[in-house]
Enzyme design. Structure first.
Site, short mmCIF file in Angstrom:
data_model
loop_
_atom_site.label_atom_id
_atom_site.label_comp_id
_atom_site.label_asym_id
_atom_site.label_seq_id
_atom_site.Cartn_x
_atom_site.Cartn_y
_atom_site.Cartn_z
N HIS A 317 2.28 -79.30 92.40
CA HIS A 317 1.00 -78.87 91.84
C HIS A 317 0.91 -79.40 90.42
O HIS A 317 1.85 -79.24 89.63
CB HIS A 317 0.91 -77.34 91.84
N ARG A 337 -9.79 -75.81 86.92
CA ARG A 337 -10.47 -77.11 86.83
C ARG A 337 -11.78 -77.11 87.62
O ARG A 337 -12.73 -77.79 87.26
CB ARG A 337 -9.53 -78.21 87.33
#
Length: 531
Positions: A317, A337
């Site tokens: 990740h 995000r």
């Protein structure tokens, strides 16, 4: 632990560039550009990341070296130990008490099977409860399972098993509806419609969430439902070996961690829902995973002859915490995000489109910190880049960070960092096991009577998973596994199961010249200081 002077110049650069970056759109990479950055910087492509495994159904194929080392270990129990302990019986034994195991238990119980769940720690102690960002489902008017299918295949590099992906996307809307019927509370608009957001690599907003504790909310309702239906749960009882009879799965040997004694469960069928293997710390990376993620299901099934798929790839990740050191590797959800935060280097420059697929973003961060030398050093000797979370406040309004990311806000507030006003330092962390046991679309493995669901399996995500498809995966295939195993288990009750299949495994180890080694599964990671 608020930011020290060590970080202040770089944070000032991030703040100075923020106004311009609010209107700045980073370009998406071309297909060729994505391939180039992956091959150059993704950990899976390092020459020393994998090696040929010497025994078993994948013999000669490359497997991540840390996993190969575990798979080639000797069993931890003997025939006398397996036969000595107390025995219980069930139609279906489910190994693993996370989201997939609970979903399987509910469906198997609904089908009329007698079910036992054996779980390593407490019911619900699993990666599921740590999932933050959301669950994907194409249930909006501008979306469709076909579009979801294309996104999943593209995100996985088109290595995915098409039959598994088809099941995943078609069942997705029904899974969200099922969760809501059980009492799961998702984020909604004022008119009652589901709120959805983008994830990396998606062409539509189809991420359903419960703020940033979606996995915890899903696990809450599944755990409660298992308890309310009276399904038997054996806590602190990990499986250390499968039982077989005449070439079929027929239960498992458990280790009672309270008494250190072995027990057995004889069952018509077995479902492995043991999760992943992030606690093996592939490549020396930190991990976001639960402490129990030590590849147990892979070890047990591989020794019984089940083949692995994509065992040479892991998902890193891109945004694991790089500072403070106390939370190194813990997840900073991709939802950040999706809400508008950008990734920037020490000079405040955005270096990657924030919603590229995870493997690409992770590779870009590694490049920024290594070849380009634009990472931010940490006091502990690591490096990271800034995730500029305060941008969300400028885009969605004051108070939006604390409203939409309450768990993340509290995680950093404990160390004196206000993420609505200050960026956070991130670096890739081992997050998800892309590969695993090979299964068919009804969750059957190559060992009759043995089924598998969730992160322990391989194929549905190819070589890279998109955000929100892990919670979907565990529920879609957990439910399918429960139904399939119930049908098999009620028709096939073992008479005298044992662990004779280990005779063949031990012979393979000897023929390969593998010296007497430590035992597996390891159950829990060992973090004691080595003298």
């Amino acid at each position: 632990m608020p930011y020290t002077a060590h970080f202040r110049d770089s944070i000032s650069a991030v703040e100075a560039t923020r106004p311009n970056r609010l209107s700045e759109k980073a370009d998406k990479l071309t297909a060729a550009g994505r391939t180039d950055i992956l091959k150059a910087y993704h950990p899976d492509y390092r020459q020393d990341s994998a090696r040929p495994i010497r025994v078993g159904p994948n013999r000669g194929e490359k497997v991540l070296k840390e996993l190969a080392d575990i798979l080639e270990r000797r069993p931890s129990v003997s025939g006398s130990e397996a036969a000595a302990g107390p025995a219980q019986e069930a139609d279906v034994l489910i190994v693993g008490g996370g989201g997939s195991g609970c979903a399987a238990a509910l469906e198997a119980h609904k089908a009329g099977a007698k079910v036992i769940i054996a779980t390593k720690l407490r019911l619900g102690d699993a990666n599921t409860v740590m999932a933050q960002g959301g669950i994907q489902a194409a249930d909006k008017a501008n979306d469709s399972p076909a579009l979801h299918y294309i996104d999943v295949m593209g995100g996985g590099g088109f290595w995915n098993d098409p039959d598994l992906v088809e099941k995943l996307v078609i069942d997705a809307p029904g899974v969200v509806e099922w969760l809501e019927s059980l009492g799961c509370v998702f984020d909604k608009e004022p008119d009652g419609t589901m709120r959805t957001e983008h994830g990396g690599g998606t062409c539509r907003k189809r991420m359903h969430a419960a703020r940033d504790y979606t996995g915890a909310e899903i696990m809450r309702v599944l755990r409660d439902e298992v308890r309310s239906r009276g399904i038997k749960v054996l806590e602190f009882s990990p499986a250390v070996e499968l039982l077989t009879e005449k070439g079929h799965a027929a239960g498992a040997v458990l280790l009672n961690m309270s008494t250190s004694m072995h027990e057995t469960v004889r069952a018509g069928s077995v479902i492995l829902s043991t999760g992943g293997s992030g606690r093996l710390h592939y490549g020396g990376f930190p991990t976001s995973n639960h402490y129990g993620a030590t590849a147990d299901g892979l070890v047990l099934a591989y020794r019984a002859g089940v083949k692995l798929r994509f065992a040479d790839t892991m998902q890193y990740h891109p945004t694991g915490a790089a500072y403070p050191q106390q939370i190194l590797g813990l997840l900073v959800t991709e939802k950040v995000r999706g809400l508008g935060a950008q990734l920037v280097n020490r000079d405040g420059k955005q270096f990657i489109y924030p919603l590229e697929t995870r493997d690409v973003v992770a590779s870009a961060i590694i490049r920024e910190c290594s070849e380009r030398g634009m990472g931010v050093p940490t006091p502990a000797g690591g490096r990271g880049v800034w995730l500029d979370i305060p941008m969300i406040e400028s885009i969605k309004g004051k108070g939006s960070v604390k409203r939409d990311l309450p768990a993340m806000f509290r995680q950093y507030d404990r160390y004196g960092i206000d993420i609505s006003k200050e960026p956070v330092l991130v670096y890739p962390t081992v997050h998800y096991q892309n590969g695993g046991l090979a299964i068919t679309s009804d969750c059957a493995t190559t060992l009759p009577g043995l089924y598998a669901s969730g992160e322990v399996t391989g194929g549905v995500h190819g070589r890279n998973r998109l955000m929100g498809n892990s919670l979907l995966d565990i529920l879609v295939f957990g439910r399918i596994a429960g139904r399939s195993a119930a049908e098999w288990g009620r028709r096939n009750r073992p008479a005298n199961p044992g662990i004779s299949h280990l005779d063949g495994w031990n012979r393979l180890l000897a023929e390969a010249g593998i010296a007497e080694s430590a035992a597996a599964p390891i159950l829990l990671p060992d973090y004691r200081r080595k003298r």
